[in-house]
Design a protein around this motif. Sequence first.
Motif, PDB file in Angstrom:
ATOM      1  N   VAL A  56      61.743  49.473  55.414  1.00 41.82           N
ATOM      2  CA  VAL A  56      60.704  48.439  55.286  1.00 41.82           C
ATOM      3  C   VAL A  56      59.449  48.857  56.046  1.00 41.82           C
ATOM      4  O   VAL A  56      58.336  48.748  55.526  1.00 41.82           O
ATOM      5  N   VAL A  57      59.617  49.350  57.256  1.00 43.40           N
ATOM      6  CA  VAL A  57      58.447  49.744  58.058  1.00 43.40           C
ATOM      7  C   VAL A  57      57.729  50.925  57.406  1.00 43.40           C
ATOM      8  O   VAL A  57      56.499  50.948  57.342  1.00 43.40           O
ATOM      9  N   ILE A  58      58.471  51.898  56.892  1.00 48.96           N
ATOM     10  CA  ILE A  58      57.827  53.022  56.200  1.00 48.96           C
ATOM     11  C   ILE A  58      57.097  52.524  54.961  1.00 48.96           C
ATOM     12  O   ILE A  58      55.980  52.962  54.683  1.00 48.96           O
ATOM     13  N   SER A  59      57.695  51.585  54.241  1.00 48.73           N
ATOM     14  CA  SER A  59      57.036  51.067  53.031  1.00 48.73           C
ATOM     15  C   SER A  59      55.718  50.382  53.371  1.00 48.73           C
ATOM     16  O   SER A  59      54.770  50.443  52.589  1.00 48.73           O
ATOM     17  N   ARG A  60      55.654  49.741  54.537  1.00 47.90           N
ATOM     18  CA  ARG A  60      54.436  49.048  54.966  1.00 47.90           C
ATOM     19  C   ARG A  60      53.437  49.985  55.642  1.00 47.90           C
ATOM     20  O   ARG A  60      52.275  49.624  55.830  1.00 47.90           O
ATOM     21  N   ASN A  61      53.902  51.186  56.032  1.00 50.66           N
ATOM     22  CA  ASN A  61      53.069  52.143  56.773  1.00 50.66           C
ATOM     23  C   ASN A  61      53.279  53.554  56.241  1.00 50.66           C
ATOM     24  O   ASN A  61      53.765  54.438  56.969  1.00 50.66           O
ATOM     25  N   PRO A  62      52.922  53.814  54.977  1.00 49.25           N
ATOM     26  CA  PRO A  62      53.146  55.149  54.416  1.00 49.25           C
ATOM     27  C   PRO A  62      52.467  56.220  55.273  1.00 49.25           C
ATOM     28  O   PRO A  62      51.331  56.055  55.710  1.00 49.25           O
ATOM     29  N   GLY A  63      53.186  57.302  55.525  1.00 50.25           N
ATOM     30  CA  GLY A  63      52.653  58.387  56.341  1.00 50.25           C
ATOM     31  C   GLY A  63      52.868  58.176  57.830  1.00 50.25           C
ATOM     32  O   GLY A  63      52.384  58.967  58.644  1.00 50.25           O
ATOM     33  N   ILE A  64      53.607  57.133  58.208  1.00 52.88           N
ATOM     34  CA  ILE A  64      53.847  56.868  59.625  1.00 52.88           C
ATOM     35  C   ILE A  64      54.541  58.069  60.255  1.00 52.88           C
ATOM     36  O   ILE A  64      55.397  58.702  59.648  1.00 52.88           O
ATOM     37  N   ARG A  65      54.129  58.379  61.453  1.00 55.40           N
ATOM     38  CA  ARG A  65      54.752  59.477  62.177  1.00 55.40           C
ATOM     39  C   ARG A  65      56.136  59.037  62.649  1.00 55.40           C
ATOM     40  O   ARG A  65      56.314  57.921  63.126  1.00 55.40           O
ATOM     41  N   GLN A  66      57.081  59.950  62.531  1.00 60.31           N
ATOM     42  CA  GLN A  66      58.460  59.635  62.886  1.00 60.31           C
ATOM     43  C   GLN A  66      58.581  59.169  64.330  1.00 60.31           C
ATOM     44  O   GLN A  66      59.313  58.226  64.621  1.00 60.31           O
ATOM     45  N   ARG A 103      53.936  69.865  64.831  1.00 62.74           N
ATOM     46  CA  ARG A 103      54.954  69.188  65.641  1.00 62.74           C
ATOM     47  C   ARG A 103      55.259  67.793  65.122  1.00 62.74           C
ATOM     48  O   ARG A 103      56.214  67.160  65.556  1.00 62.74           O
ATOM     49  N   VAL A 104      54.450  67.316  64.214  1.00 66.37           N
ATOM     50  CA  VAL A 104      54.529  65.933  63.722  1.00 66.37           C
ATOM     51  C   VAL A 104      55.280  65.886  62.397  1.00 66.37           C
ATOM     52  O   VAL A 104      55.176  66.797  61.578  1.00 66.37           O
ATOM     53  N   VAL A 105      56.011  64.809  62.200  1.00 68.19           N
ATOM     54  CA  VAL A 105      56.661  64.543  60.917  1.00 68.19           C
ATOM     55  C   VAL A 105      56.139  63.204  60.412  1.00 68.19           C
ATOM     56  O   VAL A 105      56.226  62.192  61.113  1.00 68.19           O
ATOM     57  N   GLU A 106      55.566  63.223  59.221  1.00 68.46           N
ATOM     58  CA  GLU A 106      55.080  61.997  58.589  1.00 68.46           C
ATOM     59  C   GLU A 106      56.072  61.558  57.520  1.00 68.46           C
ATOM     60  O   GLU A 106      56.633  62.389  56.798  1.00 68.46           O
ATOM     61  N   LEU A 107      56.277  60.252  57.429  1.00 67.65           N
ATOM     62  CA  LEU A 107      57.290  59.711  56.529  1.00 67.65           C
ATOM     63  C   LEU A 107      56.683  58.808  55.464  1.00 67.65           C
ATOM     64  O   LEU A 107      55.801  57.994  55.761  1.00 67.65           O
ATOM     65  N   THR A 108      57.166  58.956  54.260  1.00 74.88           N
ATOM     66  CA  THR A 108      56.811  58.056  53.168  1.00 74.88           C
ATOM     67  C   THR A 108      58.086  57.771  52.374  1.00 74.88           C
ATOM     68  O   THR A 108      59.058  58.517  52.460  1.00 74.88           O
ATOM     69  N   LEU A 109      58.051  56.694  51.624  1.00 71.67           N
ATOM     70  CA  LEU A 109      59.159  56.415  50.719  1.00 71.67           C
ATOM     71  C   LEU A 109      58.940  57.166  49.413  1.00 71.67           C
ATOM     72  O   LEU A 109      57.802  57.325  48.961  1.00 71.67           O
ATOM     73  N   THR A 110      60.021  57.593  48.828  1.00 69.86           N
ATOM     74  CA  THR A 110      59.961  58.171  47.503  1.00 69.86           C
ATOM     75  C   THR A 110      59.875  57.032  46.493  1.00 69.86           C
ATOM     76  O   THR A 110      59.981  55.853  46.858  1.00 69.86           O
ATOM     77  N   LYS A 111      59.726  57.378  45.238  1.00 71.58           N
ATOM     78  CA  LYS A 111      59.745  56.355  44.187  1.00 71.58           C
ATOM     79  C   LYS A 111      61.059  55.585  44.244  1.00 71.58           C
ATOM     80  O   LYS A 111      61.078  54.360  44.149  1.00 71.58           O
TER      81      LYS A 111
END
Length: 158
Positions: A56-66, A103-111
């Motif tokens: 849910v948090v990733i869906s609301r914040n695409p590209g959020i750093r891990q 050093r950073v990992v960005e997260l997004t949801l897939t389809k």
Amino acid sequence: MDATLVRETAGDHVDLGELRDSLGFLMRLAQLQVFENYFAALGPYDMRPGEFSVLVVISRNPGIRQGVLANRLMIKRAHITKMVRGLEDQGLVARRIPDEDRRVVELTLTKKGNAFVAERIDVLTTFDRAVPEGMTRKERDQLVHLLHKFLGLTEASA
């Protein structure tokens, strides 16, 4: 062990002593009760509370750093890494390492991840908005307000 809260009756009184007013103890019992209710209502949807919160948090914040996600949800770095890997293996999350900071990992949801959240968010919302037994709607809302205050969740982060 069954964590279901059983309301005390006259014949089964247990003296909790100082624990009766212990914030940590009471919050832990409340967490156990909420999780028990969560799994009863949402178990068939194959959603673990921590994993679904991450989605849910990733869906609301695409590209959020891990690391930011881990800090905000108070998940240890080793646990978030394992959780994200599992969600990635399920095809729900995509990780990206930006060229400007390796050093950073960005997260997004897939389809598939977006569809997973969209198909289940209404069930979660309905469950979360329910009034617990023994409380009024106003008391439930007051408890949520007090927890926001306790956790430092401001209007800006809502």
